[in-house]
Design a protein around this motif. Structure first.
Motif, PDB file in Angstrom:
ATOM      1  N   UNK A   1       0.828  -1.197   0.000  1.00 58.37           N
ATOM      2  CA  UNK A   1       0.000   0.000   0.000  1.00 58.37           C
ATOM      3  C   UNK A   1       0.862   1.246   0.000  1.00 58.37           C
TER       4      UNK A   1
ATOM      5  N   UNK B   1       2.264   1.616 -14.753  1.00 49.81           N
ATOM      6  CA  UNK B   1       1.418   2.800 -14.779  1.00 49.81           C
ATOM      7  C   UNK B   1       0.961   3.105 -13.365  1.00 49.81           C
TER       8      UNK B   1
ATOM      9  N   UNK C   1      -2.336   5.171 -11.294  1.00 48.57           N
ATOM     10  CA  UNK C   1      -3.662   5.729 -11.546  1.00 48.57           C
ATOM     11  C   UNK C   1      -4.130   6.542 -10.342  1.00 48.57           C
TER      12      UNK C   1
ATOM     13  N   UNK D   1      -7.679   8.021  -8.421  1.00 51.52           N
ATOM     14  CA  UNK D   1      -9.109   7.837  -8.275  1.00 51.52           C
ATOM     15  C   UNK D   1      -9.646   8.904  -7.335  1.00 51.52           C
TER      16      UNK D   1
ATOM     17  N   UNK E   1     -13.051   9.806  -4.718  1.00 50.11           N
ATOM     18  CA  UNK E   1     -14.185   9.238  -3.988  1.00 50.11           C
ATOM     19  C   UNK E   1     -14.980  10.359  -3.348  1.00 50.11           C
TER      20      UNK E   1
ATOM     21  N   UNK F   1     -15.187   4.569  -5.496  1.00 51.90           N
ATOM     22  CA  UNK F   1     -14.134   5.310  -6.183  1.00 51.90           C
ATOM     23  C   UNK F   1     -14.402   5.371  -7.677  1.00 51.90           C
TER      24      UNK F   1
ATOM     25  N   UNK G   1     -12.368   6.306 -11.397  1.00 53.66           N
ATOM     26  CA  UNK G   1     -11.086   6.525 -12.059  1.00 53.66           C
ATOM     27  C   UNK G   1     -11.009   7.928 -12.641  1.00 53.66           C
TER      28      UNK G   1
ATOM     29  N   UNK H   1      -7.206   9.169  -4.268  1.00 55.03           N
ATOM     30  CA  UNK H   1      -6.340   8.024  -4.012  1.00 55.03           C
ATOM     31  C   UNK H   1      -5.471   7.741  -5.223  1.00 55.03           C
TER      32      UNK H   1
ATOM     33  N   UNK I   1      -0.872  -0.764 -10.016  1.00 59.19           N
ATOM     34  CA  UNK I   1      -1.229  -2.136 -10.348  1.00 59.19           C
ATOM     35  C   UNK I   1      -0.238  -3.107  -9.723  1.00 59.19           C
TER      36      UNK I   1
ATOM     37  N   UNK J   1      -4.653  -7.108  -9.586  1.00 61.09           N
ATOM     38  CA  UNK J   1      -5.046  -6.349  -8.408  1.00 61.09           C
ATOM     39  C   UNK J   1      -4.320  -5.012  -8.356  1.00 61.09           C
ATOM     40  N   UNK J   2      -4.933  -4.076  -7.641  1.00 61.68           N
ATOM     41  CA  UNK J   2      -4.380  -2.751  -7.452  1.00 61.68           C
ATOM     42  C   UNK J   2      -4.077  -2.552  -5.978  1.00 61.68           C
ATOM     43  N   UNK J   3      -3.115  -1.708  -5.696  1.00 63.88           N
ATOM     44  CA  UNK J   3      -2.809  -1.324  -4.329  1.00 63.88           C
ATOM     45  C   UNK J   3      -3.038   0.179  -4.214  1.00 63.88           C
ATOM     46  N   UNK J   4      -3.975   0.530  -3.355  1.00 64.34           N
ATOM     47  CA  UNK J   4      -4.375   1.925  -3.215  1.00 64.34           C
ATOM     48  C   UNK J   4      -3.619   2.585  -2.075  1.00 64.34           C
ATOM     49  N   UNK J   5      -3.374   3.882  -2.258  1.00 62.19           N
ATOM     50  CA  UNK J   5      -2.789   4.674  -1.190  1.00 62.19           C
ATOM     51  C   UNK J   5      -3.812   4.941  -0.103  1.00 62.19           C
ATOM     52  N   UNK J   6      -3.369   5.648   0.912  1.00 61.17           N
ATOM     53  CA  UNK J   6      -4.233   5.922   2.066  1.00 61.17           C
ATOM     54  C   UNK J   6      -5.163   7.106   1.829  1.00 61.17           C
TER      55      UNK J   6
END
Lengths: 112, 116
Positions: free
Chosen positions: A3, A31, A33, A35, A37, A43, A45, A88, A92, A99-104
């Motif tokens: 994360x 890449x 990305x 997002x 919210x 969320x 894109x 966020x 990838x 799967x994606x790993x999202x920031x906080x």
């Protein structure tokens, strides 16, 4: 954990000002990305920047990427009250599940 | 919300009870995901699916199981709910890379779960 982290956690600005939020990620990417919210929603894109790009624009959005520092920034110019939301970054993963790993996330408040 | 529905949208339950959340898509996308969102933690991946009956664990899978018997449905089950599983749960979908060379995720509206 893969994360990423975003900075600042919260940002409050006046309408018409620019908002900048930063993202640091942990592994190599092809890449990155961003997002958005809105409160109480899922969320959505916003924009993607590829690893071979340093900057990308979409309307009032500008994204930069520095792969040497594993960091990205999102700039929203001439902010509007409707830009109030959480933002966020997402990188990838490399597994079988795309799967994606999202920031906080950064919570942005634009004051009218 | 891109042809993704989640049910229920809100649920209050008691510790120790089983809970199943449903995600339904009409986009025929291959990949489906379950996340939980908690203050200060952003979104964390619980489980994901890369095809019918093909699932795998994410980073916070303990206490959760999933099933995907049809392309359009992805179920998340809490076998015995605990208060630490109080959260907002999001389902997301994505398609294969295709000719664009990348994919993006589309999110459902979320389910707010409270475990008392």
């Amino acid at each position: 954990s893969q994360q990423g982290e975003e900075d600042p956690q919260a940002l409050s600005i006046q309408e018409g000002e620019n908002a900048t939020m930063n993202c640091s990620y942990k592994t190599s990417i092809n890449n990155l990305q961003w997002y958005r919210q809105n409160s109480g929603r899922g969320l959505v894109h916003l924009i993607l920047i590829r690893s071979n790009e340093r900057e990308k624009h979409s309307g009032r959005l500008r994204v930069t990427l520095d792969t040497s520092k594993k960091s990205s920034s999102l700039l929203i110019t001439a902010s509007r009250a409707a830009d109030t939301a959480s933002y966020f970054c997402a990188q990838p993963g490399t597994g079988t599940g795309n799967q994606f790993y999202f920031g906080t996330g950064t919570s942005l408040t634009v004051i009218p | 919300d891109a042809g993704i529905t989640q049910s229920p949208r809100h649920k209050v339950t008691e510790t120790g009870t089983p809970v199943t959340l449903r995600c339904h898509q009409t986009e025929n996308h291959r990949y489906m995901y379950w996340y939980r969102q908690d203050p200060g933690h952003g979104l964390r991946l619980i489980h994901y699916s890369y095809g019918v009956k093909d699932t795998d664990k994410g980073e916070v899978s303990d206490g959760y199981s999933v099933s995907r018997s049809k392309t359009e449905d992805f179920l998340l089950t809490l076998e015995s709910a605990t208060s630490s599983q109080t959260s907002v749960y999001f389902c997301a979908i994505s398609d294969s890379y295709g000719t664009r060379g990348y994919n993006e995720q589309f999110f459902g509206p979320g389910t707010r779960l409270t475990v008392l």
